[in-house]
Write a protein that holds these residues in place. Structure first.
Motif, PDB file in Angstrom:
ATOM      1  N   ILE A 154      73.435  43.050  49.945  1.00  0.00           N
ATOM      2  CA  ILE A 154      74.822  42.940  49.655  1.00  0.00           C
ATOM      3  C   ILE A 154      75.147  44.001  48.605  1.00  0.00           C
ATOM      4  N   SER A 155      75.981  44.808  48.881  1.00  0.00           N
ATOM      5  CA  SER A 155      76.447  46.132  48.050  1.00  0.00           C
ATOM      6  C   SER A 155      77.720  45.654  47.458  1.00  0.00           C
ATOM      7  N   GLY A 156      77.929  46.073  46.318  1.00  0.00           N
ATOM      8  CA  GLY A 156      79.116  45.948  45.532  1.00  0.00           C
ATOM      9  C   GLY A 156      79.626  46.787  44.406  1.00  0.00           C
ATOM     10  N   SER A 157      80.597  46.536  43.730  1.00  0.00           N
ATOM     11  CA  SER A 157      80.763  47.400  42.220  1.00  0.00           C
ATOM     12  C   SER A 157      81.224  46.298  41.226  1.00  0.00           C
ATOM     13  N   ILE A 158      81.148  46.630  40.005  1.00  0.00           N
ATOM     14  CA  ILE A 158      81.406  45.665  38.957  1.00  0.00           C
ATOM     15  C   ILE A 158      82.323  46.450  38.005  1.00  0.00           C
ATOM     16  N   ASP A 159      83.350  45.622  37.628  1.00  0.00           N
ATOM     17  CA  ASP A 159      84.123  46.621  36.456  1.00  0.00           C
ATOM     18  C   ASP A 159      83.645  46.128  35.045  1.00  0.00           C
ATOM     19  N   LEU A 160      83.074  46.969  34.489  1.00  0.00           N
ATOM     20  CA  LEU A 160      82.512  46.770  33.285  1.00  0.00           C
ATOM     21  C   LEU A 160      83.506  46.070  32.211  1.00  0.00           C
ATOM     22  N   GLU A 161      84.571  46.887  32.234  1.00  0.00           N
ATOM     23  CA  GLU A 161      85.631  46.596  31.103  1.00  0.00           C
ATOM     24  C   GLU A 161      86.410  45.216  31.283  1.00  0.00           C
ATOM     25  N   SER A 162      86.006  44.243  32.287  1.00  0.00           N
ATOM     26  CA  SER A 162      86.196  43.013  32.557  1.00  0.00           C
ATOM     27  C   SER A 162      85.337  42.118  32.109  1.00  0.00           C
ATOM     28  N   ILE A 163      84.048  42.486  31.708  1.00  0.00           N
ATOM     29  CA  ILE A 163      83.260  41.672  31.066  1.00  0.00           C
ATOM     30  C   ILE A 163      83.851  41.002  29.799  1.00  0.00           C
ATOM     31  N   ASP A 164      83.570  39.643  29.603  1.00  0.00           N
ATOM     32  CA  ASP A 164      83.658  38.978  28.337  1.00  0.00           C
ATOM     33  C   ASP A 164      82.203  39.107  27.538  1.00  0.00           C
ATOM     34  N   LYS A 165      82.315  39.954  26.535  1.00  0.00           N
ATOM     35  CA  LYS A 165      81.298  40.396  25.846  1.00  0.00           C
ATOM     36  C   LYS A 165      80.462  39.179  25.052  1.00  0.00           C
ATOM     37  N   SER A 166      81.350  38.342  24.875  1.00  0.00           N
ATOM     38  CA  SER A 166      80.743  37.039  24.031  1.00  0.00           C
ATOM     39  C   SER A 166      79.788  36.440  25.200  1.00  0.00           C
ATOM     40  N   LYS A 167      79.899  36.317  26.412  1.00  0.00           N
ATOM     41  CA  LYS A 167      79.016  35.790  27.454  1.00  0.00           C
ATOM     42  C   LYS A 167      77.861  36.381  27.565  1.00  0.00           C
ATOM     43  N   LEU A 168      77.593  37.475  26.836  1.00  0.00           N
ATOM     44  CA  LEU A 168      76.188  38.116  27.124  1.00  0.00           C
ATOM     45  C   LEU A 168      75.026  37.645  26.416  1.00  0.00           C
ATOM     46  N   ASN A 169      74.098  37.529  27.039  1.00  0.00           N
ATOM     47  CA  ASN A 169      72.844  36.691  26.665  1.00  0.00           C
ATOM     48  C   ASN A 169      72.014  38.005  25.896  1.00  0.00           C
ATOM     49  N   LYS A 170      71.709  37.617  24.775  1.00  0.00           N
ATOM     50  CA  LYS A 170      70.720  38.687  23.909  1.00  0.00           C
ATOM     51  C   LYS A 170      71.553  40.009  23.551  1.00  0.00           C
ATOM     52  N   GLY A 171      72.887  40.073  24.298  1.00  0.00           N
ATOM     53  CA  GLY A 171      73.672  41.292  23.891  1.00  0.00           C
ATOM     54  C   GLY A 171      73.520  42.119  25.140  1.00  0.00           C
ATOM     55  N   LYS A 172      72.745  42.044  26.094  1.00  0.00           N
ATOM     56  CA  LYS A 172      72.629  42.704  27.388  1.00  0.00           C
ATOM     57  C   LYS A 172      72.461  42.384  28.753  1.00  0.00           C
ATOM     58  N   TYR A 173      72.345  40.934  28.685  1.00  0.00           N
ATOM     59  CA  TYR A 173      72.121  40.010  30.083  1.00  0.00           C
ATOM     60  C   TYR A 173      73.550  39.457  30.146  1.00  0.00           C
ATOM     61  N   LEU A 174      74.079  39.545  31.616  1.00  0.00           N
ATOM     62  CA  LEU A 174      75.238  38.888  32.012  1.00  0.00           C
ATOM     63  C   LEU A 174      75.108  37.944  33.303  1.00  0.00           C
ATOM     64  N   ASN A 175      75.244  36.918  33.181  1.00  0.00           N
ATOM     65  CA  ASN A 175      74.959  35.995  34.374  1.00  0.00           C
ATOM     66  C   ASN A 175      76.421  36.140  35.376  1.00  0.00           C
ATOM     67  N   PHE A 176      76.111  36.236  36.371  1.00  0.00           N
ATOM     68  CA  PHE A 176      77.213  36.466  37.391  1.00  0.00           C
ATOM     69  C   PHE A 176      77.020  35.812  38.796  1.00  0.00           C
ATOM     70  N   ASP A 177      77.866  35.337  39.522  1.00  0.00           N
ATOM     71  CA  ASP A 177      78.070  34.713  40.835  1.00  0.00           C
ATOM     72  C   ASP A 177      78.705  35.481  41.970  1.00  0.00           C
ATOM     73  N   ILE A 178      78.334  35.448  43.084  1.00  0.00           N
ATOM     74  CA  ILE A 178      78.667  36.140  44.237  1.00  0.00           C
ATOM     75  C   ILE A 178      79.199  35.069  45.183  1.00  0.00           C
ATOM     76  N   LEU A 179      80.626  35.159  45.231  1.00  0.00           N
ATOM     77  CA  LEU A 179      81.185  34.220  46.326  1.00  0.00           C
ATOM     78  C   LEU A 179      81.296  34.831  47.601  1.00  0.00           C
TER      79      LEU A 179
END
Length: 100
Positions: free
Chosen positions: A7-32
């Motif tokens: 699966i290839s794609g792109s992510i808009d880094l500016e859309s990330i809710d920074k308060s959701k980062l684990n340890k300030g650097k990990y982001l959990n995401f889902d692919i629908l």
């Protein structure tokens, strides 16, 4: 582990809710995934939600899109069981076995 798909794609880094980062650097995401394709994309990448957010039907934060580019026709993709775990728990359980 054999590769069963790509699966290839792109992510808009500016859309990330920074308060959701684990340890300030990990982001959990889902692919629908969808069985329809628009602009060669049939996957939607969203920021993962907590159980409470899902139950409250909170609007998903869209991070980008993607497309299934290849699936090995000789394999069956197994649906993984969803568990609420932290990245730390997941990383501790993960065995590092790099092919290079």
């Amino acid at each position: 582990m054999a590769t069963t798909g790509i699966i290839s794609g792109s992510i808009d880094l500016e859309s990330i809710d920074k308060s959701k980062l684990n340890k300030g650097k990990y982001l959990n995401f889902d692919i629908l995934l969808s069985d329809e394709s628009k602009y060669n994309n049939n996957a939607w990448v969203v920021q993962s939600q907590t159980k409470e957010e899902r139950e409250a039907k909170t609007k998903k934060i869209s991070l980008g899109n993607a497309g299934v580019r290849w699936i090995n026709p000789e394999t069956t993709i197994v649906v993984a069981q969803r568990e609420e775990v932290t990245n730390t728990q997941q990383n501790e359980a993960r065995e590092v076995n790099l092919p290079f």
